[in-house]
Every structure is written in structure tokens, then in C-alpha cells.
Write a protein that holds these residues in place. Structure first.
Motif, PDB file in Angstrom:
ATOM      1  N   ASN A 140       0.833  -1.201   0.000  1.00 10.45           N
ATOM      2  CA  ASN A 140       0.000   0.000   0.000  1.00 10.45           C
ATOM      3  C   ASN A 140       0.872   1.257   0.000  1.00 10.45           C
ATOM      4  O   ASN A 140       0.596   2.224  -0.721  1.00 10.45           O
ATOM      5  N   ALA A 141       1.944   1.243   0.792  1.00 14.75           N
ATOM      6  CA  ALA A 141       2.850   2.396   0.833  1.00 14.75           C
ATOM      7  C   ALA A 141       3.504   2.626  -0.526  1.00 14.75           C
ATOM      8  O   ALA A 141       3.672   3.779  -0.961  1.00 14.75           O
ATOM      9  N   LEU A 142       3.858   1.547  -1.210  1.00 17.27           N
ATOM     10  CA  LEU A 142       4.446   1.692  -2.543  1.00 17.27           C
ATOM     11  C   LEU A 142       3.450   2.309  -3.516  1.00 17.27           C
ATOM     12  O   LEU A 142       3.822   3.097  -4.388  1.00 17.27           O
ATOM     13  N   GLN A 143       2.184   1.941  -3.373  1.00 21.02           N
ATOM     14  CA  GLN A 143       1.171   2.510  -4.256  1.00 21.02           C
ATOM     15  C   GLN A 143       1.027   4.015  -4.046  1.00 21.02           C
ATOM     16  O   GLN A 143       0.568   4.726  -4.933  1.00 21.02           O
ATOM     17  N   PHE A 144       1.426   4.490  -2.869  1.00 19.65           N
ATOM     18  CA  PHE A 144       1.415   5.925  -2.597  1.00 19.65           C
ATOM     19  C   PHE A 144       2.808   6.533  -2.735  1.00 19.65           C
ATOM     20  O   PHE A 144       3.061   7.634  -2.248  1.00 19.65           O
ATOM     21  N   ASN A 145       3.705   5.796  -3.409  1.00 21.02           N
ATOM     22  CA  ASN A 145       5.053   6.291  -3.686  1.00 21.02           C
ATOM     23  C   ASN A 145       5.771   6.711  -2.403  1.00 21.02           C
ATOM     24  O   ASN A 145       6.381   7.783  -2.328  1.00 21.02           O
ATOM     25  N   SER A 146       5.685   5.842  -1.395  1.00 17.35           N
ATOM     26  CA  SER A 146       6.342   6.106  -0.112  1.00 17.35           C
ATOM     27  C   SER A 146       7.290   4.954   0.214  1.00 17.35           C
ATOM     28  O   SER A 146       6.992   4.113   1.074  1.00 17.35           O
ATOM     29  N   PRO A 147       8.439   4.884  -0.478  1.00 13.72           N
ATOM     30  CA  PRO A 147       9.344   3.744  -0.281  1.00 13.72           C
ATOM     31  C   PRO A 147       9.887   3.626   1.139  1.00 13.72           C
ATOM     32  O   PRO A 147      10.129   2.516   1.619  1.00 13.72           O
ATOM     33  N   GLN A 148      10.092   4.754   1.825  1.00 15.48           N
ATOM     34  CA  GLN A 148      10.605   4.675   3.194  1.00 15.48           C
ATOM     35  C   GLN A 148       9.579   4.046   4.128  1.00 15.48           C
ATOM     36  O   GLN A 148       9.927   3.240   5.000  1.00 15.48           O
ATOM     37  N   LYS A 149       8.314   4.409   3.941  1.00 16.83           N
ATOM     38  CA  LYS A 149       7.254   3.777   4.727  1.00 16.83           C
ATOM     39  C   LYS A 149       7.156   2.296   4.379  1.00 16.83           C
ATOM     40  O   LYS A 149       6.960   1.448   5.253  1.00 16.83           O
ATOM     41  N   ALA A 150       7.288   1.995   3.093  1.00 14.01           N
ATOM     42  CA  ALA A 150       7.224   0.600   2.663  1.00 14.01           C
ATOM     43  C   ALA A 150       8.348  -0.203   3.306  1.00 14.01           C
ATOM     44  O   ALA A 150       8.139  -1.333   3.772  1.00 14.01           O
ATOM     45  N   GLU A 151       9.545   0.376   3.342  1.00 11.01           N
ATOM     46  CA  GLU A 151      10.675  -0.312   3.971  1.00 11.01           C
ATOM     47  C   GLU A 151      10.376  -0.605   5.436  1.00 11.01           C
ATOM     48  O   GLU A 151      10.680  -1.703   5.941  1.00 11.01           O
ATOM     49  N   TYR A 152       9.765   0.333   6.118  1.00 13.87           N
ATOM     50  CA  TYR A 152       9.404   0.138   7.528  1.00 13.87           C
ATOM     51  C   TYR A 152       8.500  -1.090   7.683  1.00 13.87           C
ATOM     52  O   TYR A 152       8.737  -1.957   8.529  1.00 13.87           O
ATOM     53  N   ILE A 156       9.335  -4.988   9.326  1.00 10.47           N
ATOM     54  CA  ILE A 156       8.532  -5.649  10.358  1.00 10.47           C
ATOM     55  C   ILE A 156       8.057  -7.007   9.850  1.00 10.47           C
ATOM     56  O   ILE A 156       8.055  -7.999  10.586  1.00 10.47           O
ATOM     57  N   ALA A 157       7.669  -7.057   8.577  1.00  5.99           N
ATOM     58  CA  ALA A 157       7.262  -8.339   7.995  1.00  5.99           C
ATOM     59  C   ALA A 157       8.404  -9.348   8.099  1.00  5.99           C
ATOM     60  O   ALA A 157       8.190 -10.518   8.451  1.00  5.99           O
ATOM     61  N   LEU A 158       9.619  -8.897   7.801  1.00  6.50           N
ATOM     62  CA  LEU A 158      10.782  -9.785   7.887  1.00  6.50           C
ATOM     63  C   LEU A 158      10.965 -10.311   9.305  1.00  6.50           C
ATOM     64  O   LEU A 158      11.272 -11.491   9.511  1.00  6.50           O
ATOM     65  N   SER A 159      10.756  -9.451  10.279  1.00  8.49           N
ATOM     66  CA  SER A 159      10.930  -9.869  11.676  1.00  8.49           C
ATOM     67  C   SER A 159       9.870 -10.874  12.104  1.00  8.49           C
ATOM     68  O   SER A 159      10.054 -11.594  13.087  1.00  8.49           O
ATOM     69  N   LYS A 160       8.762 -10.916  11.371  1.00  8.09           N
ATOM     70  CA  LYS A 160       7.672 -11.823  11.716  1.00  8.09           C
ATOM     71  C   LYS A 160       7.582 -13.019  10.766  1.00  8.09           C
ATOM     72  O   LYS A 160       6.678 -13.845  10.892  1.00  8.09           O
ATOM     73  N   ALA A 161       8.498 -13.099   9.810  1.00  7.85           N
ATOM     74  CA  ALA A 161       8.468 -14.198   8.834  1.00  7.85           C
ATOM     75  C   ALA A 161       8.808 -15.509   9.535  1.00  7.85           C
ATOM     76  O   ALA A 161       9.877 -15.651  10.121  1.00  7.85           O
ATOM     77  N   GLY A 162       7.905 -16.457   9.454  1.00  7.45           N
ATOM     78  CA  GLY A 162       8.093 -17.704  10.185  1.00  7.45           C
ATOM     79  C   GLY A 162       8.691 -18.835   9.383  1.00  7.45           C
ATOM     80  O   GLY A 162       8.915 -19.922   9.917  1.00  7.45           O
TER      81      GLY A 162
END
Length: 234
Positions: A140-152, A156-162
Motif C-alpha cells: 500500500n505504501a508503494l502505491q502511494f510512492n512512499s518507499p521509506q514507509k514501505a521499507e518500515y 517488520i514483515a521480515l521480523s515476523k516471517a516464520g
């Protein structure tokens, strides 16, 4: 995950392909190729308004060429109940997470709501949300051209990847938003073969390892038309 192919590219590749009737189109599997033939059918000057509307109801991936064609034919763009968005992650918010999101922004905004409303999700602190929800928030952040938000969100997704496929997905999207090649190195080092690890090898110009070519059942070959784009995609 299937690679998105634009209708304009398919129009170039299959410009000499024959026209399919609406009955033939209705038997095709729901693929981008089917949408291409729907677009050609709707665009034909011999297609009636009713036929065009029936054909458009079979669309799977609505896009600008298709919506432009149907609008030119019948004057408006009908809703398609069986369609999917261009970006369709295999995740969704649970009812609990939807309540958490709405509580965070103070409004009841469904994920499927208006795009302008989704901008409010950029400010969500998502540490208590699941891996899948953070992937959705990152896209969703990428769709709003917000790469820094997307990285955030992807961090978090990476930290929760099981599992490894989820780790690979996170690392791939982190590379896409940061262009940090260390994420590609992690993907290449992954022992899981998936679209993200293979794409990393493509980007780095590395060969694929341990490629296995399956043997096809001779009986199955007889039902496949090598000249049919529908069979190739399906």
C-alpha cells in the motif's frame, strides 16, 4: 506469483492471432491471455453492446485497455464481480487486525475501500500486526510512492516471517524499495527455490542451480496445443 503482462504487449506478440467467439472465450481458464481475447472481442466493430457486456463480465484482471474498450462500446464500465486487483498478495487482514487498524486511525476503513482512504494506513504503527498485514501495508505504501514507509513495513514483515519463503519475500521487497544488493545476496543464499530467489539470480546475472526438468506424460501432451497462448499460460 504470475508476472503481470500488459495487454499492449500481448497485442504486439499475438497480433496475428485469430479472433475467438464469446462462447470459446467463456471456456478459457481465467488468465491474462483470456483477458486479451476479451479485449480484442470487445474492440471489434462487429461485436454488439450486449455481447461486449457479457464478455466484460468474464474479465479477471481489469486494466486500462479493457476499461477503455468497454466504455467506448457501451458508455460506461460495469463492475466485475470475479475480478482481482493487479496486486493481489496471498494475505488479508483478520477481523481482529482490521479492528486494530481502524482503532489506530480512528476510522472504519475497509482494505477494499477507496484508494484515497488507504493513505491513512501509511502512519500505522504495525508492530502488533501479522506478517501478512505488514506485507499489505508495505505494498500500500508503494502505491502511494512512499518507499521509506514501505521499507518500515517490510522490515517488520521480515521480523515476523516464520519460514524461508516469507523471509525471501520480505528480502525481495526490501531490495525493491532500497536497491540494497545485500538483500539479493541473502536471496541467492536461500535454499528455497521460489520466484524471489530466482528473480535475485536474474538480477545478478547468476545461473540457476539444480534445475530439474520434469518428464511429461505422453498422454497429456496430446491435449496441449503448442501454438495456443492459452495453453502456454495455463
Amino acid at each position: 506469483m504470475k508476472k503481470i503482462i500488459t495487454l499492449s504487449l500481448m497485442a504486439f506478440v499475438f497480433s496475428e492471432a485469430r479472433m475467438y467467439s464469446i462462447d470459446e472465450i467463456s471456456t478459457m481458464p481465467n488468465t491474462i491471455t483470456k483477458d486479451y481475447y476479451i479485449w480484442r472481442f470487445i474492440s471489434s466493430h462487429i461485436t454488439s453492446r450486449d455481447e461486449a457486456q457479457r464478455a466484460y463480465s468474464m474479465v479477471t484482471f481489469p486494466n486500462k485497455p479493457l476499461t477503455s474498450a468497454i466504455k467506448a462500446k457501451i458508455g460506461h464500465v460495469p463492475k466485475v464481480s470475479n475480478s482481482y486487483p493487479i496486486i493481489k498478495p496471498n494475505y488479508n487482514y483478520t477481523p481482529k487486525e482490521a479492528r486494530v487498524l481502524n482503532a489506530k486511525i480512528g476510522k472504519n476503513i475497509p482494505w477494499s475501500g477507496a484508494t484515497s482512504n488507504k493513505a491513512q494506513y501509511l502512519e500505522v504503527a504495525s508492530g502488533d500486526l501479522s506478517f501478512g498485514s505488514n506485507v499489505l501495508l508495505g505494498i500500500n505504501a508503494l502505491q502511494f510512492n512512499s518507499p521509506q514507509k514501505a521499507e518500515y513495513f517490510f522490515q517488520i514483515a521480515l521480523s515476523k516471517a516464520g519460514n524461508q519463503p516469507k523471509i525471501d519475500l520480505s528480502n525481495f521487497w526490501l531490495y525493491k524499495v532500497t536497491k540494497d544488493k545485500s538483500y539479493l545476496d541473502k536471496l541467492v543464499a536461500s535454499e528455497n527455490v521460489n520466484i524471489y530467489t530466482l528473480s535475485a539470480r536474474d538480477i545478478l546475472g547468476l545461473p540457476y542451480d539444480n534445475i530439474i526438468v520434469p518428464e511429461f506424460d505422453p498422454k497429456a501432451k496430446a491435449s496441449i496445443d503448442p501454438y495456443s497462448p492459452v495453453d502456454w499460460e495455463n
